[in-house]
Design an enzyme around this catalytic site. Sequence first.
Site, PDB file in Angstrom:
ATOM      1  N   LYS A   1      -6.218  -3.156  -5.248  1.00  0.00           N
ATOM      2  CA  LYS A   1      -7.476  -3.888  -5.443  1.00  0.00           C
ATOM      3  C   LYS A   1      -8.367  -3.757  -4.213  1.00  0.00           C
ATOM      4  O   LYS A   1      -9.583  -3.549  -4.324  1.00  0.00           O
ATOM      5  CB  LYS A   1      -7.179  -5.362  -5.741  1.00  0.00           C
ATOM      6  CG  LYS A   1      -6.464  -5.573  -7.063  1.00  0.00           C
ATOM      7  CD  LYS A   1      -5.833  -6.953  -7.165  1.00  0.00           C
ATOM      8  CE  LYS A   1      -4.882  -7.011  -8.351  1.00  0.00           C
ATOM      9  NZ  LYS A   1      -4.041  -8.219  -8.364  1.00  0.00           N
TER      10      LYS A   1
ATOM     11  N   LYS B   1       7.300  -9.579   3.553  1.00  0.00           N
ATOM     12  CA  LYS B   1       5.904  -9.151   3.601  1.00  0.00           C
ATOM     13  C   LYS B   1       5.352  -9.208   5.033  1.00  0.00           C
ATOM     14  O   LYS B   1       4.265  -8.727   5.309  1.00  0.00           O
ATOM     15  CB  LYS B   1       5.057  -9.987   2.650  1.00  0.00           C
ATOM     16  CG  LYS B   1       5.440  -9.759   1.173  1.00  0.00           C
ATOM     17  CD  LYS B   1       4.617 -10.622   0.243  1.00  0.00           C
ATOM     18  CE  LYS B   1       5.049 -10.489  -1.210  1.00  0.00           C
ATOM     19  NZ  LYS B   1       4.682  -9.197  -1.825  1.00  0.00           N
TER      20      LYS B   1
ATOM     21  N   THR C   1       0.157  -4.567  -5.826  1.00  0.00           N
ATOM     22  CA  THR C   1      -1.068  -4.252  -6.556  1.00  0.00           C
ATOM     23  C   THR C   1      -2.295  -4.755  -5.799  1.00  0.00           C
ATOM     24  O   THR C   1      -3.389  -4.238  -5.980  1.00  0.00           O
ATOM     25  CB  THR C   1      -1.055  -4.869  -7.971  1.00  0.00           C
ATOM     26  OG1 THR C   1      -0.678  -6.248  -7.887  1.00  0.00           O
ATOM     27  CG2 THR C   1      -0.080  -4.124  -8.880  1.00  0.00           C
TER      28      THR C   1
ATOM     29  N   LYS D   1      -1.230 -12.576  -0.073  1.00  0.00           N
ATOM     30  CA  LYS D   1      -0.091 -12.312  -0.948  1.00  0.00           C
ATOM     31  C   LYS D   1       0.866 -13.484  -0.804  1.00  0.00           C
ATOM     32  O   LYS D   1       0.674 -14.339   0.059  1.00  0.00           O
ATOM     33  CB  LYS D   1       0.591 -10.994  -0.577  1.00  0.00           C
ATOM     34  CG  LYS D   1       0.924 -10.881   0.928  1.00  0.00           C
ATOM     35  CD  LYS D   1       1.463  -9.503   1.284  1.00  0.00           C
ATOM     36  CE  LYS D   1       0.373  -8.469   1.370  1.00  0.00           C
ATOM     37  NZ  LYS D   1       0.390  -7.502   0.269  1.00  0.00           N
ATOM     38  N   ARG D   2       1.914 -13.547  -1.632  1.00  0.00           N
ATOM     39  CA  ARG D   2       2.893 -14.607  -1.453  1.00  0.00           C
ATOM     40  C   ARG D   2       3.458 -14.569  -0.039  1.00  0.00           C
ATOM     41  O   ARG D   2       3.604 -13.495   0.565  1.00  0.00           O
ATOM     42  CB  ARG D   2       4.031 -14.466  -2.478  1.00  0.00           C
ATOM     43  CG  ARG D   2       3.662 -14.911  -3.875  1.00  0.00           C
ATOM     44  CD  ARG D   2       3.246 -16.364  -3.956  1.00  0.00           C
ATOM     45  NE  ARG D   2       4.340 -17.273  -3.770  1.00  0.00           N
ATOM     46  CZ  ARG D   2       4.908 -17.977  -4.742  1.00  0.00           C
ATOM     47  NH1 ARG D   2       4.468 -17.877  -5.980  1.00  0.00           N
ATOM     48  NH2 ARG D   2       5.909 -18.801  -4.490  1.00  0.00           N
TER      49      ARG D   2
ATOM     50  N   HIS E   1      11.478  -4.940 -10.810  1.00  0.00           N
ATOM     51  CA  HIS E   1      10.379  -5.233  -9.884  1.00  0.00           C
ATOM     52  C   HIS E   1      10.817  -5.474  -8.448  1.00  0.00           C
ATOM     53  O   HIS E   1       9.975  -5.804  -7.612  1.00  0.00           O
ATOM     54  CB  HIS E   1       9.594  -6.456 -10.371  1.00  0.00           C
ATOM     55  CG  HIS E   1       8.695  -6.185 -11.528  1.00  0.00           C
ATOM     56  ND1 HIS E   1       7.425  -5.676 -11.394  1.00  0.00           N
ATOM     57  CD2 HIS E   1       8.890  -6.340 -12.863  1.00  0.00           C
ATOM     58  CE1 HIS E   1       6.869  -5.544 -12.586  1.00  0.00           C
ATOM     59  NE2 HIS E   1       7.742  -5.935 -13.501  1.00  0.00           N
TER      60      HIS E   1
END
Length: 862
Positions: A684, A578, A680, A572-573, A378
């Site tokens: 969505k 990110k 993911t 998101k985290r 992952h």
Amino acid sequence: MSKPLSDHDRKKQISVRGLAGPENVAELKVAFNRHLHFTLVKDRNVATKRDYYFALANTVRDHLVGRWIRTQQYYYEKDPKRVYYISLEFYMGRTLQNTMVNLALENACDEAIYQLGLDMEELEDMEEDAGLGNGGLGRLAACFLDSMASLGLAAYGYGIRYEFGIFNQKIVNGWQVEEADDWLRYGNPWEKARPEYMRPVKFYGRTEHSPSGVKWVDAQVVLALPYDTPIPGYRNNIVNTMRLWSAKAPCDFNLKDFNVGGYIQAVLDRNLCENISRVLYPNDNFFEGKELRLKQEYFVVAATLQDIIRRFKVSKFGSREIARTDFNELPNKVAIQLNDTHPAMAIPELMRVLVDEEKLDWDVAWNICTRTCAYTNHTVLPEALERWPIDLFHHLLPRHLEIIFEINRRFLEFVASKYPGDSDRLARMSLIEEGPCKKVNMAHLCIVGSHAVNGVARIHSEILIATLYVFKDFYELEPHKFQNKTNGITPRRWLVMCNPGLAEVIAEVRIGEDFVRDLDQLKKLLKFINDDAFIRDIAKIKQENKLKFAVHLEEHYKVKINPQSMFDFQVKRIHEYKRQLLNCLHMITYYNRIKKEPNKHWTPRTIMVGGKAAPGYHTAKMIIRLITAIGEVVNNDPVIGDRLKVLFLENYRVTLAEKAIPSADLSEQISTAGTEASGTGNMKFMLNGALTIGTMDGANVEMAEEAGEENLFIFGMRVEDVDAMDAGKGYHATEYYNRIPELKQAMDQIAGGFFSPKQPDLFKELVDLLMHHDRFKVFADYESYIKCQEKVNELYKKPKEWTKKVIHNIAGCGKFSSDRTISQYAREIWGVEPSLEKIPAPDDRCSFIATHIELTAPAHDK
């Protein structure tokens, strides 16, 4: 602010949520009152909203039980190959509404609750999220369970029943504060304890070698108590099982050692055993090497493998039940999928069972092990890859360390035979990393011990096999092992359940209901790309969702926002890769531009950021503080008004995502190219009608292919650009800082205390990070990102053109169903065939089930 349409009025016409016939409604009302009276021992005079929720949950659960038992009977009779998905995380969220959707009960339940004078949304809000995961990995596992049941696979999810899940996040004076997630405080109506399947798990001790084999002796025993949760497929009468293990001390724990007066302490010490399943480690994409974590990892696989082998040994031939003894059959009857390296101990544990307990020859056992296990990677971030110190292994799992050494010895002999004299390659590929502290590389163990290794998006899988420090050497040795399985999401939860208006427009008005089980059918929407009525319908649903979320924000955050503004989400985290910091720079730049020209017609925006920072991740916590500080300035500036708002969404979780994502106009997916394995959340948002602004990273690449790159807002460096920069002159933040005035202005404001006037040096560390230690090259993509945001603003001023791109995106979502992902796992890794057939429906009447169980049913778990 006017109220949006109620969900009750909208849902009662949507056939994808089931039909509310008067007989069904009447039966549900009777069952509800029966549970309120007999199960909860309450009447309407004293019952609370939580009592009503439990009564409804038990009513819905009644409709699961017959299907659940029948499914297990069906698997026992047919004896198919079974799939075991082992994961340290299952981020399930709430269960009630998802179960109603999959059993086609939602409209009937909604009508029954309405007739009883209760509010369905209020009852649903009483359910605690099952937050047994950190983010994408755990939520992916939940989507996969839904798809495995919906595709008729004989599949089981195995994990840990954490007493405390991912922490609840509070924002206090702009800072993240963690609170324990006591999700089991009021009980869990969806689980069933199975003490009859309790299993012993051993730790510590030592090994004894003798001519008859190896024994693990003087070990401490912890009991693994299973709790089963039903996983219903979508309208196929199949209900699979998620089994979560809880740690219990045996009754004689330490009691044999106590002397006079020591009894109380011995009983209190039982907690040391039971701490194994106490709390989820709250780290995402970061490895934390603690003994308790390794205990958790071994605990789940040791208990699970005992369960797998117990079930494997019991076989049915005709009407007879016999014991299966030929372990060569194991790979034909069992597929074990390791969700990242966390369950990697399944490989040495399976070898221990086969060699030490079943007395198989090593080579035979190894062949069985590798044909049974498969591994999903992952991440490519080096800090996320698990490496356990050998000393810890020797202390905690002495026999497994011996087995890993033997696996490594034999593997390196094999590598040396293929690459004679290449000592550097041997060192890189060894399962044991040398150094001051020798460590076991768990990713290497997973690769060597599995027959299939997959990444979770095409670009991620390509990076894995092309990058030296990841898996390139292993790919060159055994290229046939490596595959790609692009992630997906379940359309049941992430469209039908969370966005009923959009589901109605798609199903009732345009293309029918089959898209719920075959998301590729969304391509049919392209026929309506120039249909003015359809464009209006899509835009209307989005505006209703925005209005509803604005009401939610006002009720829960005491913030008023402009529902006509662009809803811009990055949820998101919180992690440097990110790049929430890049988003911060855009917030500041847009703020400065409005301040500079206040009379210009600006596209109004509400920028919302949500996500949790790992409690020990200082930089991530500082990023949250910067976002809240920017919001404090922007939201209180009268010149700005409602043209720009910046909100940090507290305690982002599955339930909040289900409310936020349908309201989104813009989805921020802005990681540095080559760092996000898949994502993911991006899928969505796409499915729910948001446009994506993002880099060519993770699944964004495939999203652009499916919807057309012109229908996304793509910016920034590609993977090859990042690689070229690293190989060439490198990344120098000061060059961009000195060259781009707006970037310099924004950084100077952060550094000078503009957003923290009471603490001018508050963000000094973040400034230093961005200027001198930024691995993720924020400034390199700043200019491209800002220009891309300008294109977003311009298009948002043209609602019809914007909505056309939205339709292109929704129509391109077919590939991103977890049904497609699981079908590929099934055929290409597990060797089983998905099925859309239904099994016979049971009669849900309790009297029938009781008689049926008494006369014909084998043990529920066989």
